[in-house]
Design a protein around this motif. Structure first.
Motif, PDB file in Angstrom:
ATOM      1  N   ASP A 167      18.909 -42.201 112.792  1.00 20.13           N
ATOM      2  CA  ASP A 167      18.880 -42.892 114.085  1.00 20.13           C
ATOM      3  C   ASP A 167      18.315 -41.982 115.172  1.00 20.13           C
ATOM      4  OD1 ASP A 167      19.980 -45.184 113.007  1.00 20.13           O
ATOM      5  OD2 ASP A 167      22.041 -44.531 113.381  1.00 20.13           O
ATOM      6  N   ALA A 168      18.731 -40.715 115.141  1.00 21.42           N
ATOM      7  CA  ALA A 168      18.219 -39.757 116.126  1.00 21.42           C
ATOM      8  C   ALA A 168      16.710 -39.604 115.990  1.00 21.42           C
ATOM      9  CB  ALA A 168      18.909 -38.405 115.948  1.00 21.42           C
ATOM     10  N   LEU A 169      16.244 -39.518 114.751  1.00 17.29           N
ATOM     11  CA  LEU A 169      14.804 -39.373 114.505  1.00 17.29           C
ATOM     12  C   LEU A 169      14.049 -40.606 114.987  1.00 17.29           C
ATOM     13  CD1 LEU A 169      13.246 -37.890 111.290  1.00 17.29           C
ATOM     14  CD2 LEU A 169      12.247 -39.887 112.369  1.00 17.29           C
ATOM     15  N   GLN A 170      14.583 -41.785 114.680  1.00 13.15           N
ATOM     16  CA  GLN A 170      13.909 -43.023 115.079  1.00 13.15           C
ATOM     17  C   GLN A 170      13.906 -43.195 116.591  1.00 13.15           C
ATOM     18  OE1 GLN A 170      16.023 -45.958 112.745  1.00 13.15           O
ATOM     19  NE2 GLN A 170      14.550 -45.853 111.069  1.00 13.15           N
ATOM     20  N   ASN A 171      14.988 -42.786 117.250  1.00 11.96           N
ATOM     21  CA  ASN A 171      15.047 -42.897 118.709  1.00 11.96           C
ATOM     22  C   ASN A 171      13.994 -42.028 119.374  1.00 11.96           C
ATOM     23  OD1 ASN A 171      17.178 -44.682 118.559  1.00 11.96           O
ATOM     24  ND2 ASN A 171      18.752 -43.126 118.874  1.00 11.96           N
ATOM     25  N   VAL A 172      13.859 -40.803 118.885  1.00  9.13           N
ATOM     26  CA  VAL A 172      12.866 -39.890 119.459  1.00  9.13           C
ATOM     27  C   VAL A 172      11.455 -40.348 119.095  1.00  9.13           C
ATOM     28  CG1 VAL A 172      11.985 -37.521 119.428  1.00  9.13           C
ATOM     29  CG2 VAL A 172      14.452 -37.929 119.482  1.00  9.13           C
ATOM     30  N   ASN A 173      11.262 -40.680 117.831  1.00 10.86           N
ATOM     31  CA  ASN A 173       9.946 -41.107 117.352  1.00 10.86           C
ATOM     32  C   ASN A 173       9.499 -42.396 118.041  1.00 10.86           C
ATOM     33  OD1 ASN A 173       7.982 -40.071 115.589  1.00 10.86           O
ATOM     34  ND2 ASN A 173       8.395 -41.648 114.076  1.00 10.86           N
ATOM     35  N   GLY A 174      10.445 -43.323 118.198  1.00  6.02           N
ATOM     36  CA  GLY A 174      10.115 -44.627 118.759  1.00  6.02           C
ATOM     37  C   GLY A 174       9.848 -44.631 120.247  1.00  6.02           C
ATOM     38  N   SER A 175      10.087 -43.509 120.907  1.00  8.37           N
ATOM     39  CA  SER A 175       9.842 -43.435 122.351  1.00  8.37           C
ATOM     40  C   SER A 175       8.470 -42.853 122.685  1.00  8.37           C
ATOM     41  CB  SER A 175      10.927 -42.579 123.018  1.00  8.37           C
ATOM     42  OG  SER A 175      10.840 -41.224 122.584  1.00  8.37           O
ATOM     43  N   ILE A 176       7.740 -42.391 121.671  1.00  5.18           N
ATOM     44  CA  ILE A 176       6.465 -41.703 121.914  1.00  5.18           C
ATOM     45  C   ILE A 176       5.449 -42.631 122.580  1.00  5.18           C
ATOM     46  CG2 ILE A 176       4.487 -40.596 120.789  1.00  5.18           C
ATOM     47  CD1 ILE A 176       6.456 -39.507 118.698  1.00  5.18           C
ATOM     48  N   LEU A 177       5.264 -43.816 122.024  1.00  8.55           N
ATOM     49  CA  LEU A 177       4.319 -44.788 122.596  1.00  8.55           C
ATOM     50  C   LEU A 177       5.040 -46.100 122.912  1.00  8.55           C
ATOM     51  CD1 LEU A 177       1.161 -44.240 120.344  1.00  8.55           C
ATOM     52  CD2 LEU A 177       1.560 -43.381 122.655  1.00  8.55           C
ATOM     53  N   GLU A 178       6.242 -45.970 123.415  1.00  8.32           N
ATOM     54  CA  GLU A 178       7.074 -47.150 123.664  1.00  8.32           C
ATOM     55  C   GLU A 178       6.384 -48.131 124.608  1.00  8.32           C
ATOM     56  OE1 GLU A 178      11.746 -48.093 124.761  1.00  8.32           O
ATOM     57  OE2 GLU A 178      10.865 -46.149 125.261  1.00  8.32           O
ATOM     58  N   ASN A 179       6.373 -49.406 124.199  1.00 10.47           N
ATOM     59  CA  ASN A 179       5.818 -50.517 124.984  1.00 10.47           C
ATOM     60  C   ASN A 179       4.305 -50.441 125.191  1.00 10.47           C
ATOM     61  OD1 ASN A 179       8.377 -51.619 125.221  1.00 10.47           O
ATOM     62  ND2 ASN A 179       8.792 -50.595 127.166  1.00 10.47           N
ATOM     63  N   CYS A 180       3.625 -49.604 124.424  1.00 12.02           N
ATOM     64  CA  CYS A 180       2.160 -49.616 124.459  1.00 12.02           C
ATOM     65  C   CYS A 180       1.665 -50.702 123.499  1.00 12.02           C
ATOM     66  CB  CYS A 180       1.591 -48.260 124.028  1.00 12.02           C
ATOM     67  SG  CYS A 180       1.892 -46.921 125.194  1.00 12.02           S
ATOM     68  N   ARG A 181       0.821 -51.592 124.004  1.00 16.31           N
ATOM     69  CA  ARG A 181       0.256 -52.652 123.173  1.00 16.31           C
ATOM     70  C   ARG A 181      -1.253 -52.430 123.122  1.00 16.31           C
ATOM     71  NH1 ARG A 181       4.430 -54.184 125.958  1.00 16.31           N
ATOM     72  NH2 ARG A 181       3.212 -54.656 127.821  1.00 16.31           N
ATOM     73  N   ILE A 182      -1.739 -52.143 121.928  1.00 14.29           N
ATOM     74  CA  ILE A 182      -3.057 -51.535 121.744  1.00 14.29           C
ATOM     75  C   ILE A 182      -4.013 -52.478 121.026  1.00 14.29           C
ATOM     76  CG2 ILE A 182      -4.254 -49.595 120.635  1.00 14.29           C
ATOM     77  CD1 ILE A 182      -1.527 -48.063 120.886  1.00 14.29           C
ATOM     78  N   CYS A 183      -5.265 -52.460 121.474  1.00 15.93           N
ATOM     79  CA  CYS A 183      -6.333 -53.211 120.816  1.00 15.93           C
ATOM     80  C   CYS A 183      -7.550 -52.291 120.709  1.00 15.93           C
ATOM     81  CB  CYS A 183      -6.671 -54.462 121.626  1.00 15.93           C
ATOM     82  SG  CYS A 183      -7.733 -55.642 120.751  1.00 15.93           S
ATOM     83  N   ILE A 184      -8.250 -52.353 119.581  1.00 14.47           N
ATOM     84  CA  ILE A 184      -9.379 -51.450 119.333  1.00 14.47           C
ATOM     85  C   ILE A 184     -10.671 -52.245 119.213  1.00 14.47           C
ATOM     86  CG2 ILE A 184     -10.339 -49.712 117.772  1.00 14.47           C
ATOM     87  CD1 ILE A 184      -7.552 -48.984 116.936  1.00 14.47           C
ATOM     88  N   SER A 185     -11.708 -51.748 119.854  1.00 15.13           N
ATOM     89  CA  SER A 185     -13.015 -52.401 119.817  1.00 15.13           C
ATOM     90  C   SER A 185     -13.593 -52.391 118.405  1.00 15.13           C
ATOM     91  CB  SER A 185     -13.975 -51.683 120.769  1.00 15.13           C
ATOM     92  OG  SER A 185     -15.304 -52.079 120.537  1.00 15.13           O
ATOM     93  N   GLU A 186     -14.201 -53.511 118.021  1.00 15.67           N
ATOM     94  CA  GLU A 186     -14.826 -53.589 116.700  1.00 15.67           C
ATOM     95  C   GLU A 186     -16.062 -52.705 116.612  1.00 15.67           C
ATOM     96  OE1 GLU A 186     -15.507 -57.425 115.067  1.00 15.67           O
ATOM     97  OE2 GLU A 186     -13.544 -58.203 115.645  1.00 15.67           O
ATOM     98  N   THR A 187     -16.640 -52.335 117.744  1.00 13.30           N
ATOM     99  CA  THR A 187     -17.791 -51.423 117.708  1.00 13.30           C
ATOM    100  C   THR A 187     -17.350 -50.024 117.284  1.00 13.30           C
ATOM    101  OG1 THR A 187     -17.512 -50.811 120.046  1.00 13.30           O
ATOM    102  CG2 THR A 187     -18.935 -52.700 119.549  1.00 13.30           C
TER     103      THR A 187
END
Length: 413
Positions: A255-275
């Motif tokens: 749980d400690a690992l997931q809490n720390v790991n899960g906060s790295i990019l928390e709430n970032c919603r990402i899309c990548i260009s097909e180019t």
């Protein structure tokens, strides 16, 4: 009459307690820091309990470090050009175990080990021989300050299976490796207390060096070109996990690992260009799985919830994002370095020339309901809705009950 020996500890084939030659045994568990000592399964349980109690009392966690491409890279000198074979730079040396290998240490290794040794009991895992790993420790830990000769090698642990270890990983162990696919727990499931580390490549990409999961083909040589600071960031993350675990009694290490790991990019919603990354459903699935562990989500197509657009030019995806306010339009380097450095890097350092970021469009980003904090009025409305649903459900149940009673009455008649 003397009590029958249970042969709890075996040295080679001899019982260390009674001296009996037991011959080859299959049901014993190898002692991870020795090639000769094994335990019976009963004794393993005793050792596990004692070790866990000792670790908790001394406020330490276990850290298993895969040597190859996590803290160093090595190559047979025969595969190097003659000049490169003889020249040694800083943090480089030759190891001779019948065959000569040139070894390059990952940058900031000494600082990494020094920052963690008071809080982690570190063990070195290698797919090479025990002798090779011992030679490495002579160089990086000559005073036995960090590893204290703790080595796991194929001849002391044939498979990367946590059940072969003398302590239970789910309690106190974090594993650092470039790939999690070969690590299993006692039930054969993938190990959860695991941090995937970007590979350190000093001698070019080879078949033994798996690609970091977020790299598209265009970035396949990324780690050969960049100044590597992974161990510095990894040290910071591990110390956060340590603090999270010991500051919250009763919380599992996972749980400690997931809490720390899960906060790295928390709430970032990402899309990548097909180019930049042509559509590949399998790759996108792997990417989404990887990013979700860091608290982010990945969309194959643009939608109003997107917060980060990754591109390399002014493409159609960028134009779509520019209709909104506050969307970061950045290079792929931001994603790689945020993941490899275990922290959200500052987007302004990864902007694309000629493109304003964050965007200044008229539309607002639509934050998914799951990311919002409910206001008191919204919360009260939800309670009322639930209450109404329960009332309706209760009325329906009563009607069904009356119907069943009527049917029963008619049958009895």
């Amino acid at each position: 009459m003397s009590e029958k020996c249970t042969h709890g500890v075996i040295f080679d084939t001899l019982c260390a307690w009674c001296g009996k030659d037991l011959g080859p045994l299959k049901s014993t568990v190898a002692f991870p820091h020795s090639r000769s000592i094994t335990f019976s399964e009963t004794e393993v349980k005793n050792v596990v309990n004692d070790h866990v109690a000792h670790m908790i009392k001394s406020k330490k966690l276990s850290l298993l470090i895969h040597m190859e491409q996590v803290i160093l890279d090595a190559i047979n000198v025969l595969y190097l050009p003659k000049m490169e074979n003889t020249e040694l730079g800083e943090n480089e040396f030759i190891v001779d175990v019948n065959t000569k290998f040139k070894v390059v240490l990952r940058p900031y290794l000494k600082e990494f080990l020094e920052s963690l040794h008071d809080k982690f009991e570190m063990t070195l895992f290698t797919l090479n021989s025990h002798e090779f790993a011992a030679k490495i420790l002579e160089k990086i830990d000559p005073q036995n300050k960090y590893f204290n000769t703790r080595i796991m090698a194929p001849n002391s642990m044939i498979e990367r299976n946590i059940s072969k270890m003398y302590y239970d990983s789910s309690h106190l162990m974090v594993i650092l490796d470039v790939s999690s696919q070969n690590w299993k727990d006692v039930n054969g499931f993938p190990v959860e207390g695991f941090i995937e580390v970007s590979p350190f490549v000093a001698f070019g990409e080879t078949p033994r060096a798996p690609h970091f999961p977020i790299l598209p083909p265009k970035y396949s040589d990324y780690f050969e070109k960049k100044n590597d600071k992974v161990l510095t960031s990894l040290s910071t993350m591990l110390l956060k996990i340590y603090d999270e675990f010991f500051n919250h009694p009763g919380e599992a290490l996972l749980d400690a690992l997931q809490n720390v790991n899960g906060s790295i990019l928390e709430n970032c919603r990402i899309c990548i260009s097909e180019t930049l990354c042509p559509f590949d459903h399998h790759y996108f699935m792997l990417l989404n799985k990887y990013l979700s562990k860091l608290g982010a989500s990945f969309n194959e197509k643009y939608d109003p919830s997107i917060t980060h657009v990754i591109a390399d030019s002014d493409c159609a995806l960028v134009k779509e994002a520019q209709e909104y306010n506050g969307v970061h339009i950045i290079s792929f380097d931001w994603l790689i370095e945020s993941c490899t450095n275990y922290c959200r890097c500052d987007e302004k350092n990864y902007s694309i020339p000629g493109i304003v970021s964050p965007t200044q469009g008229q539309k607002e980003i639509e934050i998914p309901a799951s990311d919002k904090e409910l206001s008191s009025s919204e919360f009260e409305r939800m309670l009322n809705d639930d209450s109404n649903q329960e009332t309706t459900s209760s009325d329906d149940d009563e009607e069904e009950s009356d119907d069943r009673a009527q049917e029963t009455f008619e049958i009895e008649k």
